[in-house]
Write an enzyme that holds these catalytic residues in place. Structure first.
Site, PDB file in Angstrom:
ATOM      1  N   LEU A  33       0.813  -1.215   0.000  1.00 45.26           N
ATOM      2  CA  LEU A  33       0.000   0.000   0.000  1.00 45.26           C
ATOM      3  C   LEU A  33       0.848   1.266   0.000  1.00 45.26           C
ATOM      4  CD1 LEU A  33      -2.852  -0.936   2.520  1.00 45.26           C
ATOM      5  CD2 LEU A  33      -2.715  -1.349   0.043  1.00 45.26           C
ATOM      6  N   HIS A  37      -3.386   4.058  -2.701  1.00 45.56           N
ATOM      7  CA  HIS A  37      -4.337   3.154  -2.057  1.00 45.56           C
ATOM      8  C   HIS A  37      -4.992   3.836  -0.848  1.00 45.56           C
ATOM      9  CE1 HIS A  37      -1.288   0.124  -3.666  1.00 45.56           C
ATOM     10  NE2 HIS A  37      -2.389  -0.241  -4.260  1.00 45.56           N
ATOM     11  N   LYS A 149      -5.788   5.919 -11.780  1.00 47.30           N
ATOM     12  CA  LYS A 149      -4.518   5.391 -12.292  1.00 47.30           C
ATOM     13  C   LYS A 149      -4.778   4.212 -13.237  1.00 47.30           C
ATOM     14  CE  LYS A 149      -0.234   3.650 -11.943  1.00 47.30           C
ATOM     15  NZ  LYS A 149      -0.442   2.317 -11.368  1.00 47.30           N
ATOM     16  N   ASP A 150      -5.764   3.375 -12.893  1.00 46.43           N
ATOM     17  CA  ASP A 150      -6.143   2.232 -13.736  1.00 46.43           C
ATOM     18  C   ASP A 150      -7.501   2.529 -14.369  1.00 46.43           C
ATOM     19  OD1 ASP A 150      -4.049  -0.027 -12.869  1.00 46.43           O
ATOM     20  OD2 ASP A 150      -4.623   1.131 -11.119  1.00 46.43           O
ATOM     21  N   VAL A 176      -2.945   9.721  -7.377  1.00 45.55           N
ATOM     22  CA  VAL A 176      -2.021  10.331  -6.412  1.00 45.55           C
ATOM     23  C   VAL A 176      -0.609  10.192  -6.970  1.00 45.55           C
ATOM     24  CG1 VAL A 176      -1.134  10.266  -4.043  1.00 45.55           C
ATOM     25  CG2 VAL A 176      -3.556   9.785  -4.492  1.00 45.55           C
ATOM     26  N   SER A 185       2.766   3.855  -7.588  1.00 47.16           N
ATOM     27  CA  SER A 185       2.466   2.481  -8.001  1.00 47.16           C
ATOM     28  C   SER A 185       3.324   1.545  -7.170  1.00 47.16           C
ATOM     29  CB  SER A 185       2.826   2.310  -9.486  1.00 47.16           C
ATOM     30  OG  SER A 185       2.918   0.934  -9.805  1.00 47.16           O
ATOM     31  N   ARG A 187       4.641  -0.934  -8.269  1.00 49.04           N
ATOM     32  CA  ARG A 187       5.739  -1.345  -9.165  1.00 49.04           C
ATOM     33  C   ARG A 187       6.879  -0.326  -9.200  1.00 49.04           C
ATOM     34  NH1 ARG A 187       1.338  -3.912 -12.237  1.00 49.04           N
ATOM     35  NH2 ARG A 187       1.831  -6.131 -12.274  1.00 49.04           N
TER      36      ARG A 187
END
Ligand code: AMP
Length: 284
Positions: A33, A37, A149-150, A176, A185, A187
Site C-alpha cells: 500500500l 491506495h 490510475k487504472d 495520487v 504504483s 511497481r
C-alpha cells in the site's frame, strides 16, 4: 481493526455490520500500500460506516511472463497503513482460499478490453473481473473505490457491475502522484535510482499532450506522434502504447474534452501506466 484470512469469517463480520444497518465501503488492492491506495481507504472511511480493504495479489490477472512472483508483498506495513487511513477490516485471503482447487467459472468482458492494457496483456481483465466479482459477492459493499490510475480497469469494472446487476456504487478517485509527477504504483519499487528519475517521462509526456491540446491541436495522430518522439528521448523507456481513446476505449481521430490520453511505458523491465483526461487541469 481486524485482519481476516477466510471467506467464512469475513462473511460473518459483514453480516453483523449489515444487521446493524451499517453502510459498507470496499477498496480492493493487491497490497504494498502507498498513498494512492490510502486515498481510496480514506474516502471510503469518510463515506461509509465500515470500510473493508482487500489485499490479494491476484494470480489470474498476471500473464505467464509477468511479475507475479516478484510483486512486492508488505503485509505488516500494509496493516498499519490501512488502519491509520481508517480501515475497519482487512480481508487478506490466500490464493487457495479465493481460487479453491480448480476454478471453472470466469467473468469476461467484451470490446472494452480490446485496446490499451487489455490488448497488451491478454487475459488480464478477465482475471481482474473474475476476482473483483468474487470480492463483491463476499463483501457485498454498498460502495467500491478505485483509482483513476487504472482508468481502463475502472471503466471495465463499472460496466461489469452494471451488466451483472451488482447493486454497488462504483467510485473513481484521482491519481495520487509523487512530488515530481510520477503516479504512485507498487511497481515503482522495482526502479533503480536512475530509472526512477527516467520514469517521470510518463507524466511529462502527459503534460506535453495537454499543452498541445491547450494550444489548439486536436489531431490525435499528431499529438501521439509528438509524445512518442518525446518519450523516445529517454533511452531506458520503451513504449508499449500511447493512445487517445473515448470512454468506450476506442481510438479517436479528433480529440475533445473528456477523451483520455493513456500511456504504458517500460522503464527498463518495469511496465508503468498513466493517463489524463483532456480538459482537466494537470496537477501534481
Ligand atoms: P493495485 O493494488 O495496484 O491493484 O491498486 C488497487 C487500487 O488502487 C486500484 O483501484 C488502483 O487504481 C488504485 N491506485 C493504485 N495506484 C494509485 C494512485 N497512484 N492513485 C490513485 N489510486 C491508485
Amino acid at each position: 481493526m481486524q485482519v481476516l484470512h477466510t471467506i467464512s469469517q469475513t462473511r460473518e463480520i459483514i453480516l453483523n455490520q449489515k444487521q446493524k444497518g451499517r453502510s459498507l465501503g470496499l477498496a480492493p488492492t493487491m497490497g504494498a500500500l502507498h498513498q494512492g491506495h490510502l486515498s481510496l481507504i480514506r474516502r471510503s472511511a469518510a463515506e461509509n460506516d465500515f470500510t473493508v480493504v482487500s489485499i490479494f495479489v491476484n494470480p489470474l490477472q498476471f500473464g505467464p511472463n509477468e511479475d507475479l512472483d516478484a510483486y512486492p508483498r508488505t503485509p505488516d506495513s500494509d496493516i498499519e497503513a490501512a488502519q491509520s487511513a481508517g480501515a475497519d477490516l482487512i480481508f487478506h485471503p490466500s490464493a487457495e482460499e479465493i481460487l479453491g482447487k480448480e476454478m471453472l467459472a470466469f467473468v469476461d468482458i467484451e470490446k472494452l478490453q480490446d485496446n490499451l492494457c487489455g490488448r497488451s496483456r491478454p487475459g488480464h481483465f478477465r482475471g481482474v473481473c473474475t476476482i473483483v466479482a468474487k470480492l463483491f459477492n463476499i463483501i457485498t459493499p454498498d460502495r467500491a473505490y478505485f483509482g483513476q490510475k487504472d482508468m481502463q480497469q475502472f471503466i471495465i469494472l463499472k460496466k461489469m457491475a452494471q451488466d451483472l446487476n451488482f447493486d454497488i456504487d462504483m467510485l473513481l478517485c484521482p491519481i495520487v502522484r509523487e512530488s515530481d509527477g510520477l503516479a504512485m504504483s507498487s511497481r515503482n519499487k522495482y526502479l533503480s535510482p536512475a530509472q526512477r528519475r527516467d520514469a517521470v517521462v510518463l507524466h511529462r509526456a502527459i503534460d506535453r499532450g495537454m499543452q498541445l491540446y491547450g494550444n489548439g491541436e486536436t489531431n490525435a495522430k499528431k499529438i501521439i506522434s509528438a509524445l512518442v518522439d518525446f518519450i523516445r528521448q529517454t533511452p531506458s523507456a520503451r513504449i508499449d502504447y500511447v493512445s487517445i481513446v473515448d470512454e468506450d476505449m476506442q481510438d479517436v481521430a479528433q480529440v475533445q474534452k473528456g477523451h483520455i490520453l493513456a500511456l504504458a511505458v517500460f522503464i527498463g523491465k518495469t511496465r508503468l501506466i498513466d493517463n489524463h483526461i483532456f480538459g482537466e487541469p494537470v496537477t501534481l
